[in-house]
Design a protein around this motif. Sequence first.
Motif, PDB file in Angstrom:
ATOM      1  N   LYS A 228      -3.986  -4.187  -0.389  1.00  0.00           N
ATOM      2  CA  LYS A 228      -4.596  -5.195   0.492  1.00  0.00           C
ATOM      3  C   LYS A 228      -5.407  -6.254  -0.249  1.00  0.00           C
ATOM      4  O   LYS A 228      -4.833  -7.200  -0.770  1.00  0.00           O
ATOM      5  CB  LYS A 228      -5.439  -4.495   1.564  1.00  0.00           C
TER       6      LYS A 228
ATOM      7  N   GLY B 117       0.827  -1.196   0.000  1.00  0.00           N
ATOM      8  CA  GLY B 117       0.000   0.000   0.000  1.00  0.00           C
ATOM      9  C   GLY B 117       0.866   1.253   0.000  1.00  0.00           C
ATOM     10  O   GLY B 117       0.590   2.221  -0.719  1.00  0.00           O
ATOM     11  N   ALA B 118       1.937   1.205   0.800  1.00  0.00           N
ATOM     12  CA  ALA B 118       2.839   2.363   0.864  1.00  0.00           C
ATOM     13  C   ALA B 118       3.428   2.666  -0.512  1.00  0.00           C
ATOM     14  O   ALA B 118       3.610   3.843  -0.872  1.00  0.00           O
ATOM     15  CB  ALA B 118       3.944   2.097   1.879  1.00  0.00           C
TER      16      ALA B 118
ATOM     17  N   TYR C 214      -3.594   7.192   8.114  1.00  0.00           N
ATOM     18  CA  TYR C 214      -2.548   6.172   8.003  1.00  0.00           C
ATOM     19  C   TYR C 214      -2.404   5.775   6.542  1.00  0.00           C
ATOM     20  O   TYR C 214      -3.346   5.271   5.938  1.00  0.00           O
ATOM     21  CB  TYR C 214      -2.902   4.941   8.853  1.00  0.00           C
TER      22      TYR C 214
ATOM     23  N   ASP D  43      -7.039   7.360  -0.709  1.00  0.00           N
ATOM     24  CA  ASP D  43      -6.391   6.124  -0.292  1.00  0.00           C
ATOM     25  C   ASP D  43      -7.477   5.099   0.019  1.00  0.00           C
ATOM     26  O   ASP D  43      -8.108   5.135   1.069  1.00  0.00           O
ATOM     27  CB  ASP D  43      -5.509   6.401   0.930  1.00  0.00           C
TER      28      ASP D  43
END
Length: 376
Positions: free
Chosen positions: A226, A76-77, A103, A197
């Motif tokens: 994810k 994800g980052a 986050y 996001d």
Amino acid sequence: MIDSDGNRYVDFTSGFGVAFVGHRHPEVVEAVKRQADRLLHALGDLHPSDVKIQLLEKLCTRAPWPKARAMLSLSGADAVTAALKTAVMATAKTGVVAFEGSYHGLNYGPLAVSGFAKRFREPFLAQLQSDVHFAAWPSPDLGVEAALKTLPKDWSRIGAVIVEPIQGRAGVRFPPLGFLEALGQACKKNGALLIVDEILTGVGRCGAWWRSVDEGLIPDLVCAGKALGGGLPVSACIGREDVMRAWGDPDREAIHTGTFFGDPLGSAAALATIELIERDELAQRAVDRGKTFATMLRAERLPSVTGVRQAGMMLGLQLEGSMQALRVSRSLLERGYLVLPAGAEADVIQLTPPVTVNDEQLEGFVASLRASLGGR
Ligand SMILES: Cc1ncc(COP(=O)(O)O)c(C=O)c1O
């Protein structure tokens, strides 16, 4: 899940939200096995595998715009990094607006825009980009108008706003009605790109392909991860074609890439996962299952639970008392259920079960939760 001592658990986290279609779904496993017999690794951007191209094409057809381009990655980052860099390429501005409690992952780019916990950022502050404005996230105590007032006064250096449609790690915090829409308008007015996001909320989890679009918000860039890979590490940054064009001619050298980005195994797994979600209408199933689960939880009037927040298969149980979520998670673990504590004060239990969870498992969970909270 079965641990190394043979204890059995029902995973109400889906492995941090990954196993939306269930752990080791047979069709995903089969697709990976088939691909493993064909090709394990290709040359990413230079000579991509057929499955990478198919996945990119598929993702673009699921984008919120008629014309889109996508970049694949692993975590994800990675996807957030690609989106932040795209915004710089497209606007030539490096400033970013992010939200308290957000986050977005812990690599340097995403960490700089993650407001969740200072302790994650503090040791690395000197290496983080400093041009980040943290605005307030609206809450029952802080209305939409007051939160919007915390956006920057001067947007001249701001190229992007990054937002989760529902803040996950901060405690499944929903924005009040009208907030995301107002944010979209602020971006338009000030010439900043809106990065949404959807790494936790997207790909069916909240009952739609994209939670933001379901809420009437059209982003400029969207990040997925994810659940996308069905259990393998696959993420994507998808953008409006005119925005993505800022990267230049795709036939020239890629100035943002990674050796394993868009790897054949992950691409095959993601293609199988997307097909499953669409064929079996799993987003709709998330709507129905989630409603059933929330209704059961609310009907129980559980002690110490002051609220049940829910969108599809993403739920947050608000508990009375900080750090209670740690105790309750531990107690649930001992009873055979995996959950995650969330919220800066660890006062929320985050529940993101697979969409395949059955009634018996839901009933067993609710009974164990009552016991863990000290009820009858
Ligand atoms: C909303 C959101 N964005 C980004 C990330 C980071 O993803 P990863 O851990 O795969 O880098 C997460 C992970 O929990 C997340 O929930």
